[in-house]
Design a protein around this motif. Structure first.
Motif, PDB file in Angstrom:
ATOM      1  N   GLN A  56       4.296  18.338 -11.604  1.00 55.01           N
ATOM      2  CA  GLN A  56       5.736  18.451 -11.810  1.00 55.01           C
ATOM      3  C   GLN A  56       6.103  19.943 -11.923  1.00 55.01           C
ATOM      4  OE1 GLN A  56       4.054  15.719 -13.572  1.00 55.01           O
ATOM      5  NE2 GLN A  56       4.843  14.652 -11.756  1.00 55.01           N
TER       6      GLN A  56
ATOM      7  N   GLN B 181      14.049   5.917 -15.613  1.00 58.21           N
ATOM      8  CA  GLN B 181      13.989   7.270 -15.063  1.00 58.21           C
ATOM      9  C   GLN B 181      13.959   8.273 -16.208  1.00 58.21           C
ATOM     10  OE1 GLN B 181      17.235   7.616 -12.085  1.00 58.21           O
ATOM     11  NE2 GLN B 181      15.640   8.332 -10.705  1.00 58.21           N
TER      12      GLN B 181
ATOM     13  N   LEU C  71      10.595   4.165 -12.494  1.00 59.96           N
ATOM     14  CA  LEU C  71       9.328   3.753 -13.096  1.00 59.96           C
ATOM     15  C   LEU C  71       9.431   2.330 -13.626  1.00 59.96           C
ATOM     16  CD1 LEU C  71       8.942   6.968 -15.278  1.00 59.96           C
ATOM     17  CD2 LEU C  71       7.862   6.582 -13.043  1.00 59.96           C
TER      18      LEU C  71
ATOM     19  N   PHE D 266       5.341   8.149 -19.081  1.00 58.82           N
ATOM     20  CA  PHE D 266       5.259   9.066 -17.947  1.00 58.82           C
ATOM     21  C   PHE D 266       4.532  10.324 -18.415  1.00 58.82           C
ATOM     22  CE2 PHE D 266       6.908  12.682 -15.510  1.00 58.82           C
ATOM     23  CZ  PHE D 266       6.597  12.271 -14.232  1.00 58.82           C
ATOM     24  N   ASN D 267       3.532  10.748 -17.654  1.00 60.71           N
ATOM     25  CA  ASN D 267       2.784  11.953 -17.981  1.00 60.71           C
ATOM     26  C   ASN D 267       3.322  13.122 -17.167  1.00 60.71           C
ATOM     27  OD1 ASN D 267       0.954  10.922 -19.918  1.00 60.71           O
ATOM     28  ND2 ASN D 267      -0.297  10.016 -18.293  1.00 60.71           N
ATOM     29  N   TYR D 268       3.950  14.056 -17.880  1.00 58.41           N
ATOM     30  CA  TYR D 268       4.467  15.257 -17.219  1.00 58.41           C
ATOM     31  C   TYR D 268       3.324  16.262 -17.146  1.00 58.41           C
ATOM     32  CZ  TYR D 268       7.880  18.766 -15.808  1.00 58.41           C
ATOM     33  OH  TYR D 268       8.595  19.695 -15.090  1.00 58.41           O
TER      34      TYR D 268
ATOM     35  N   SER E 265      12.396  11.963 -12.635  1.00 51.93           N
ATOM     36  CA  SER E 265      11.305  11.166 -12.087  1.00 51.93           C
ATOM     37  C   SER E 265      11.815  10.158 -11.071  1.00 51.93           C
ATOM     38  CB  SER E 265      10.576  10.424 -13.212  1.00 51.93           C
ATOM     39  OG  SER E 265      11.404   9.371 -13.711  1.00 51.93           O
TER      40      SER E 265
ATOM     41  N   THR F 221       6.727   8.807 -23.809  1.00 49.97           N
ATOM     42  CA  THR F 221       6.651   7.354 -23.981  1.00 49.97           C
ATOM     43  C   THR F 221       7.916   6.848 -24.664  1.00 49.97           C
ATOM     44  OG1 THR F 221       5.534   7.541 -26.124  1.00 49.97           O
ATOM     45  CG2 THR F 221       4.142   7.440 -24.166  1.00 49.97           C
TER      46      THR F 221
END
Length: 249
Positions: free
Chosen positions: A193, A151, A182, A187-189, A179, A134
């Protein structure tokens, strides 16, 4: 706006001056653009980007002050500016208007600030399936009206003992993920991925981008580098944190 109703039309060009305490740009005397601007009485002429192309060509400008800063970035340095325009006759160069000026403050937007994971965090891959990345922006209002995009890029630290904060620039890290663009500030890794290796250190950075090219950020929109450890290395050690007579069960 052409106000002479005794003429069917008129062709003109502009004299442009942009000045701050550090730099000054002004249209060269005698410069004539390839195509004149034609105006009709009582009709406002609105300029588009193409109209300005020749005016902002360095070959057609007198530039003084911190010239190298403009050449290197293609942008005006931050600060207070006076923007002045004067209308000239296209053929003779005689002034057709007074010089009109407006004062403007130019400021680049701040790049994203990483919120999580905090730098030097240890991620437990057993209990944490996803890694939430975040960030936040301090400049939440964009004068251009466009929505900032982002990104996320992730590198694996390749050299043991290297400083994670300088490893990317020093060629000591390998990019493993970037990524898509966005529009959210998170973003949830996760499992979709590339898989991360237990015991490795990963470096990450956020870039704010504007694909329309209308918004500009300091440091080209790049946040500072940050890093996390993905579990403890196999065969590694955990520092002894026992204090006094405490016992570990």
């Amino acid at each position: 706006l052409f106000n002479d109703f005794n003429e069917a039309s008129w062709t003109f060009k502009l004299k442009l001056t942009i000045q701050s305490s550090d730099v000054q740009l002004s249209t060269k005397t005698g410069f004539t653009p390839t195509n004149p601007i034609t105006v009709m009485p009582g009709e406002a002429y609105r300029f588009s980007g193409a109209d300005w192309t020749e005016y902002f060509n360095f070959a057609n400008l007198n530039v003084s002050g911190d010239v190298q800063a403009i050449v290197n970035s293609g942008r005006l340095p931050e600060g207070f500016y006076s923007f002045c325009l004067q209308v000239l006759d296209y053929d003779t160069g005689d002034p057709l208007s007074d010089e009109i000026c407006a004062n403007i403050y130019i400021k680049l937007q701040d790049p994203p600030l990483i919120v999580s994971p905090a730098c030097n965090t240890i991620i437990n891959p057993v209990t944490q399936v996803q890694i939430p990345v975040t960030w936040q922006l301090f400049n939440t209002v964009n004068p251009n009206g466009s929505v900032p995009e982002f990104q996320v890029t992730l590198w694996e630290l390749m050299e043991k003992g290297a400083d994670p904060l300088s490893a990317v620039q020093n060629g000591q890290a390998l990019q493993v993920f970037q990524s898509d663009v966005l529009t959210n500030t998170f973003f949830n890794y996760g499992p979709s991925q590339p898989l991360l290796d237990m015991g490795k250190t990963y470096i990450y950075r956020i870039q704010a981008v504007d694909q329309a090219g209308r918004s500009y950020f300091k440091n080209n929109g790049f946040s500072q580098y940050c890093y996390f450890h993905y579990g403890y290395p196999v065969g590694g050690t955990i520092p002894d944190c026992i204090a006094g007579n405490s016992e570990v069960g």
